[in-house]
Design a protein around this motif. Structure first.
Motif, PDB file in Angstrom:
ATOM      1  N   ILE A  43       4.241 -11.755   6.269  1.00  0.00           N
ATOM      2  CA  ILE A  43       3.183 -10.740   6.173  1.00  0.00           C
ATOM      3  C   ILE A  43       2.171 -11.091   5.087  1.00  0.00           C
ATOM      4  CG2 ILE A  43       4.700  -8.924   7.049  1.00  0.00           C
ATOM      5  CD1 ILE A  43       5.068  -7.948   4.196  1.00  0.00           C
ATOM      6  N   SER A  44       2.275 -12.325   4.596  1.00  0.00           N
ATOM      7  CA  SER A  44       1.342 -12.766   3.550  1.00  0.00           C
ATOM      8  C   SER A  44      -0.072 -12.902   4.100  1.00  0.00           C
ATOM      9  CB  SER A  44       1.811 -14.118   2.991  1.00  0.00           C
ATOM     10  OG  SER A  44       0.837 -14.667   2.141  1.00  0.00           O
ATOM     11  N   ARG A  45      -1.039 -12.827   3.204  1.00  0.00           N
ATOM     12  CA  ARG A  45      -2.423 -13.047   3.596  1.00  0.00           C
ATOM     13  C   ARG A  45      -2.760 -14.541   3.669  1.00  0.00           C
ATOM     14  NH1 ARG A  45      -5.262  -8.345  -0.177  1.00  0.00           N
ATOM     15  NH2 ARG A  45      -4.761  -6.576   1.199  1.00  0.00           N
ATOM     16  N   ALA A 119      -4.224   4.637   3.343  1.00  0.00           N
ATOM     17  CA  ALA A 119      -4.180   5.721   2.360  1.00  0.00           C
ATOM     18  C   ALA A 119      -3.822   5.191   0.976  1.00  0.00           C
ATOM     19  CB  ALA A 119      -3.177   6.784   2.796  1.00  0.00           C
ATOM     20  N   SER A 120      -2.843   4.279   0.922  1.00  0.00           N
ATOM     21  CA  SER A 120      -2.456   3.724  -0.375  1.00  0.00           C
ATOM     22  C   SER A 120      -3.547   2.825  -0.948  1.00  0.00           C
ATOM     23  CB  SER A 120      -1.148   2.941  -0.245  1.00  0.00           C
ATOM     24  OG  SER A 120      -1.247   1.926   0.737  1.00  0.00           O
ATOM     25  N   ALA A 121      -4.284   2.135  -0.063  1.00  0.00           N
ATOM     26  CA  ALA A 121      -5.390   1.304  -0.538  1.00  0.00           C
ATOM     27  C   ALA A 121      -6.506   2.162  -1.118  1.00  0.00           C
ATOM     28  CB  ALA A 121      -5.926   0.449   0.609  1.00  0.00           C
ATOM     29  N   GLN A 129       1.817  -3.301  -4.653  1.00  0.00           N
ATOM     30  CA  GLN A 129       2.103  -1.894  -4.928  1.00  0.00           C
ATOM     31  C   GLN A 129       2.239  -1.102  -3.629  1.00  0.00           C
ATOM     32  OE1 GLN A 129      -1.337  -1.236  -7.535  1.00  0.00           O
ATOM     33  NE2 GLN A 129       0.084  -0.756  -9.209  1.00  0.00           N
ATOM     34  N   GLN A 130       1.391  -1.428  -2.657  1.00  0.00           N
ATOM     35  CA  GLN A 130       1.496  -0.763  -1.353  1.00  0.00           C
ATOM     36  C   GLN A 130       2.872  -1.008  -0.733  1.00  0.00           C
ATOM     37  OE1 GLN A 130      -2.164  -2.725   0.183  1.00  0.00           O
ATOM     38  NE2 GLN A 130      -2.731  -0.681   0.905  1.00  0.00           N
ATOM     39  N   LEU A 131       3.316  -2.274  -0.801  1.00  0.00           N
ATOM     40  CA  LEU A 131       4.627  -2.608  -0.238  1.00  0.00           C
ATOM     41  C   LEU A 131       5.750  -1.906  -0.996  1.00  0.00           C
ATOM     42  CD1 LEU A 131       4.165  -6.429   0.435  1.00  0.00           C
ATOM     43  CD2 LEU A 131       4.657  -4.692   2.157  1.00  0.00           C
ATOM     44  N   GLN A 138       9.650   3.299   3.509  1.00  0.00           N
ATOM     45  CA  GLN A 138       9.679   3.844   4.868  1.00  0.00           C
ATOM     46  C   GLN A 138      10.311   2.846   5.841  1.00  0.00           C
ATOM     47  OE1 GLN A 138       5.980   6.031   6.089  1.00  0.00           O
ATOM     48  NE2 GLN A 138       5.198   5.288   4.128  1.00  0.00           N
ATOM     49  N   ALA A 139       9.995   1.570   5.651  1.00  0.00           N
ATOM     50  CA  ALA A 139      10.548   0.544   6.536  1.00  0.00           C
ATOM     51  C   ALA A 139      12.052   0.418   6.354  1.00  0.00           C
ATOM     52  CB  ALA A 139       9.873  -0.802   6.257  1.00  0.00           C
TER      53      ALA A 139
END
Length: 219
Positions: A43-45, A119-121, A129-131, A138-139
């Motif tokens: 899931i990296s950019r 929303a977190s962004a 931080q989002q993760l 949640q995951a």
């Protein structure tokens, strides 16, 4: 002529069961650690990280575990590296498990609504931080049932390690059968032991999935 009682047979099988349990734990924990790293790469950019993780997963999911065990045990021997059967078995199962666990977890991360990321962004959170604070908690709830379910596949997968000489439950069944000439008794007990190991995990996976579905509907 030596006679073997039912207890003699069961005792030998239970001794080998310890190695099946130990190998399963090592494979699950080690595979989980490697799988978590693969998840972050997936899931990296960074494109290179995603491509590496993608092809690793496709390689280990697309080839038989039996072949991976052969390569880990016999392949390294071609380079003069003497690998014990237990080490080759653990290494192959860890790398194999990691590929499947990472994909299970990636699916769980992607199951989190996109709006949670947005929303977190909007709160000024960075990607890590989002993760950490929003997505992964949640995951994690979603991931528990399939992860527990996959642990059953790991336990059954250990049976293939007998092909490289690792003496776990199924290999012990073969050895005991050759000594006792009671294949139906021996393999019947082997099947019951595997069932005793796998059934609680399968059942708990189903219970967790039902609870998750109820919680989701109530939410």
């Amino acid at each position: 002529m030596i006679t073997f009682t039912l207890w003699d047979i069961l005792r030998n099988l239970l001794l080998a069961t310890r190695w099946t349990i130990l190998l399963s734990l090592v494979s699950f924990i080690g595979g989980g650690m490697v799988g978590l790293c693969l998840l972050f790469l997936r899931i990296s950019r960074r494109k290179a990280a995603r491509v590496f993780a993608k092809y690793y997963i496709e390689l280990f999911q697309g080839t038989p575990l039996l072949m991976q065990l052969f390569i880990a045990f016999f392949g390294l021997g071609l380079f003069g590296i003497d690998v014990p059967a237990w080490l080759a078995a653990g290494l192959a199962l860890i790398l194999w498990s990691a590929a499947f666990l990472s994909e299970i977890w990636r699916g769980c991360v992607e199951a989190v609504a996109r709006g949670q990321w947005e929303a977190s962004a909007s709160l000024g959170m960075g990607r890590l931080q989002q993760l950490r604070y929003v997505v992964l908690p949640q995951a994690l709830r979603i991931a528990i049932p399939p992860t527990v379910g996959f642990s059953v596949q790991i336990i059954k997968g250990t049976a293939l390690t007998s092909i490289i000489g690792f003496v776990e439950l199924s290999k012990a069944g073969t050895v005991v059968t050759n000594a006792t000439f009671q294949p139906f008794t021996v393999y019947g007990l082997v099947a019951l032991i595997y069932f005793a190991l796998c059934w609680p995990l399968s059942k708990s996976s189903q219970i967790l999935e039902r609870k998750l579905n109820v919680a989701h509907r109530n939410h």
